[in-house]
Write a protein that holds these residues in place. Structure first.
Motif, PDB file in Angstrom:
ATOM      1  N   PHE A  45       0.842  -1.191   0.000  1.00  0.00           N
ATOM      2  CA  PHE A  45       0.000   0.000   0.000  1.00  0.00           C
ATOM      3  C   PHE A  45       0.880   1.244   0.000  1.00  0.00           C
ATOM      4  O   PHE A  45       1.938   1.270   0.644  1.00  0.00           O
ATOM      5  CB  PHE A  45      -0.898   0.015   1.240  1.00  0.00           C
ATOM      6  N   TYR A  46       0.409   2.301  -0.697  1.00  0.00           N
ATOM      7  CA  TYR A  46       1.184   3.530  -0.864  1.00  0.00           C
ATOM      8  C   TYR A  46       0.287   4.760  -0.759  1.00  0.00           C
ATOM      9  O   TYR A  46      -0.918   4.682  -1.015  1.00  0.00           O
ATOM     10  CB  TYR A  46       1.870   3.546  -2.241  1.00  0.00           C
ATOM     11  N   LEU A  47       0.892   5.879  -0.430  1.00  0.00           N
ATOM     12  CA  LEU A  47       0.258   7.192  -0.537  1.00  0.00           C
ATOM     13  C   LEU A  47       0.846   7.881  -1.752  1.00  0.00           C
ATOM     14  O   LEU A  47       2.063   7.798  -1.991  1.00  0.00           O
ATOM     15  CB  LEU A  47       0.560   8.050   0.696  1.00  0.00           C
ATOM     16  N   THR A  48       0.016   8.568  -2.509  1.00  0.00           N
ATOM     17  CA  THR A  48       0.495   9.314  -3.662  1.00  0.00           C
ATOM     18  C   THR A  48      -0.503  10.412  -3.975  1.00  0.00           C
ATOM     19  O   THR A  48      -1.530  10.528  -3.323  1.00  0.00           O
ATOM     20  CB  THR A  48       0.724   8.392  -4.875  1.00  0.00           C
ATOM     21  N   SER A  49      -0.215  11.196  -4.999  1.00  0.00           N
ATOM     22  CA  SER A  49      -1.142  12.251  -5.405  1.00  0.00           C
ATOM     23  C   SER A  49      -1.063  12.443  -6.904  1.00  0.00           C
ATOM     24  O   SER A  49      -0.146  11.968  -7.565  1.00  0.00           O
ATOM     25  CB  SER A  49      -0.825  13.562  -4.693  1.00  0.00           C
TER      26      SER A  49
ATOM     27  N   ASP B 107      -3.414  19.215  -3.861  1.00  0.00           N
ATOM     28  CA  ASP B 107      -3.645  18.791  -2.482  1.00  0.00           C
ATOM     29  C   ASP B 107      -4.296  17.425  -2.350  1.00  0.00           C
ATOM     30  O   ASP B 107      -4.447  16.925  -1.249  1.00  0.00           O
ATOM     31  CB  ASP B 107      -4.521  19.821  -1.760  1.00  0.00           C
ATOM     32  N   GLU B 108      -4.738  16.820  -3.444  1.00  0.00           N
ATOM     33  CA  GLU B 108      -5.439  15.540  -3.360  1.00  0.00           C
ATOM     34  C   GLU B 108      -4.449  14.389  -3.242  1.00  0.00           C
ATOM     35  O   GLU B 108      -3.580  14.217  -4.081  1.00  0.00           O
ATOM     36  CB  GLU B 108      -6.311  15.322  -4.596  1.00  0.00           C
ATOM     37  N   SER B 109      -4.596  13.600  -2.185  1.00  0.00           N
ATOM     38  CA  SER B 109      -3.753  12.422  -2.024  1.00  0.00           C
ATOM     39  C   SER B 109      -4.635  11.181  -2.064  1.00  0.00           C
ATOM     40  O   SER B 109      -5.822  11.245  -1.760  1.00  0.00           O
ATOM     41  CB  SER B 109      -2.960  12.479  -0.721  1.00  0.00           C
ATOM     42  N   PHE B 110      -4.035  10.081  -2.450  1.00  0.00           N
ATOM     43  CA  PHE B 110      -4.743   8.824  -2.555  1.00  0.00           C
ATOM     44  C   PHE B 110      -3.963   7.729  -1.854  1.00  0.00           C
ATOM     45  O   PHE B 110      -2.737   7.718  -1.878  1.00  0.00           O
ATOM     46  CB  PHE B 110      -4.923   8.403  -4.023  1.00  0.00           C
ATOM     47  N   ILE B 111      -4.699   6.811  -1.266  1.00  0.00           N
ATOM     48  CA  ILE B 111      -4.111   5.562  -0.800  1.00  0.00           C
ATOM     49  C   ILE B 111      -4.347   4.571  -1.926  1.00  0.00           C
ATOM     50  O   ILE B 111      -5.464   4.453  -2.437  1.00  0.00           O
ATOM     51  CB  ILE B 111      -4.790   5.082   0.488  1.00  0.00           C
TER      52      ILE B 111
ATOM     53  N   TYR C 161      -7.427   1.997  -6.008  1.00  0.00           N
ATOM     54  CA  TYR C 161      -7.548   3.293  -5.351  1.00  0.00           C
ATOM     55  C   TYR C 161      -8.570   3.234  -4.238  1.00  0.00           C
ATOM     56  O   TYR C 161      -9.673   2.729  -4.435  1.00  0.00           O
ATOM     57  CB  TYR C 161      -7.997   4.362  -6.354  1.00  0.00           C
ATOM     58  N   PHE C 162      -8.196   3.772  -3.093  1.00  0.00           N
ATOM     59  CA  PHE C 162      -9.098   3.960  -1.971  1.00  0.00           C
ATOM     60  C   PHE C 162      -9.380   5.459  -1.961  1.00  0.00           C
ATOM     61  O   PHE C 162      -8.618   6.244  -1.427  1.00  0.00           O
ATOM     62  CB  PHE C 162      -8.439   3.499  -0.668  1.00  0.00           C
ATOM     63  N   ASP C 163     -10.448   5.849  -2.630  1.00  0.00           N
ATOM     64  CA  ASP C 163     -10.740   7.248  -2.917  1.00  0.00           C
ATOM     65  C   ASP C 163     -11.473   7.889  -1.748  1.00  0.00           C
ATOM     66  O   ASP C 163     -12.633   7.598  -1.501  1.00  0.00           O
ATOM     67  CB  ASP C 163     -11.572   7.324  -4.198  1.00  0.00           C
ATOM     68  N   ARG C 164     -10.792   8.777  -1.045  1.00  0.00           N
ATOM     69  CA  ARG C 164     -11.382   9.448   0.114  1.00  0.00           C
ATOM     70  C   ARG C 164     -12.262  10.623  -0.289  1.00  0.00           C
ATOM     71  O   ARG C 164     -13.038  11.112   0.502  1.00  0.00           O
ATOM     72  CB  ARG C 164     -10.281   9.968   1.034  1.00  0.00           C
ATOM     73  N   ILE C 165     -12.145  11.089  -1.493  1.00  0.00           N
ATOM     74  CA  ILE C 165     -12.837  12.301  -1.915  1.00  0.00           C
ATOM     75  C   ILE C 165     -14.212  11.996  -2.495  1.00  0.00           C
ATOM     76  O   ILE C 165     -15.193  12.655  -2.200  1.00  0.00           O
ATOM     77  CB  ILE C 165     -11.967  13.077  -2.923  1.00  0.00           C
ATOM     78  N   ASN C 166     -14.311  10.983  -3.314  1.00  0.00           N
ATOM     79  CA  ASN C 166     -15.562  10.641  -3.991  1.00  0.00           C
ATOM     80  C   ASN C 166     -16.323   9.572  -3.230  1.00  0.00           C
ATOM     81  O   ASN C 166     -16.430   8.439  -3.664  1.00  0.00           O
ATOM     82  CB  ASN C 166     -15.285  10.190  -5.431  1.00  0.00           C
ATOM     83  N   GLU C 167     -16.824   9.914  -2.067  1.00  0.00           N
ATOM     84  CA  GLU C 167     -17.654   9.028  -1.260  1.00  0.00           C
ATOM     85  C   GLU C 167     -16.959   7.713  -0.893  1.00  0.00           C
ATOM     86  O   GLU C 167     -17.594   6.668  -0.810  1.00  0.00           O
ATOM     87  CB  GLU C 167     -18.965   8.732  -1.970  1.00  0.00           C
ATOM     88  N   ASN C 168     -15.650   7.761  -0.686  1.00  0.00           N
ATOM     89  CA  ASN C 168     -14.892   6.571  -0.284  1.00  0.00           C
ATOM     90  C   ASN C 168     -15.119   5.397  -1.220  1.00  0.00           C
ATOM     91  O   ASN C 168     -15.422   4.283  -0.812  1.00  0.00           O
ATOM     92  CB  ASN C 168     -15.223   6.172   1.155  1.00  0.00           C
TER      93      ASN C 168
END
Length: 165
Positions: free
Chosen positions: A19-23, A27-31, A51-58
């Protein structure tokens, strides 16, 4: 000592299953999780990102990697289910996007795709896309999260489910 991540890597150092963090910049980051589609007919479809999208309703989705070349590798991640959120079995629930199922002792994410396949089943322990029709017995959970263990206890990275905002 650094806590929360293990190291920073470039795209050529990504490992299937990690698993990684990236963007995408800004300012948008993704797991993401690096996943492998062993049945892919084209090289561009073999190594993908969950993608574990935190912005678009998870939402969960599988697609190509972002153009960035820098990733923060997370410590080993576990999937924590919320037992009271048990929501069905292979006999009572249809497979659908954004569902987390557990088959045997393996968490399987049902993620949307951007290439017209509809959805893909990703084994989050192995990082491999699997054939959902071959899973056998499974149960689903409405609420779950990704966590890692730190010296100070369990840390939640992101959570999904019916009770999320």
């Amino acid at each position: 000592m650094i806590r929360g991540i293990s190291r920073v890597v470039s795209a050529d150092q990504l490992e299937v299953g990690r698993f990684y963090l990236t963007s995408f910049g800004g300012d948008e980051s993704f797991i993401i999780q690096c996943v492998e589609n062993e049945r892919a007919t084209e090289d561009r479809d073999r190594i993908l990102a969950l993608y574990f999208d935190r912005i678009n309703e998870n939402r969960l989705f599988v697609g190509g990697f972002p153009g960035t070349n820098v990733f923060a590798e997370l410590l080993p991640v576990a999937v924590r289910v919320d037992p009271p959120s048990f929501s069905g079995t292979q006999f009572s629930t249809n497979l659908r996007k954004d569902l987390l199922i557990v088959a045997g002792n393996e968490p399987i994410a049902i993620a949307g795709t951007g290439r017209g396949w509809g959805w893909a089943a990703v084994n989050m322990f192995t990082g491999k896309i699997v054939n959902a029709n071959e899973l056998g017995a499974w149960v689903s959970f409405a609420s779950w999260s990704l966590v890692y263990d730190d010296d100070e206890g369990e840390i939640e990275i992101i959570s999904f489910g019916d009770d999320q905002e």
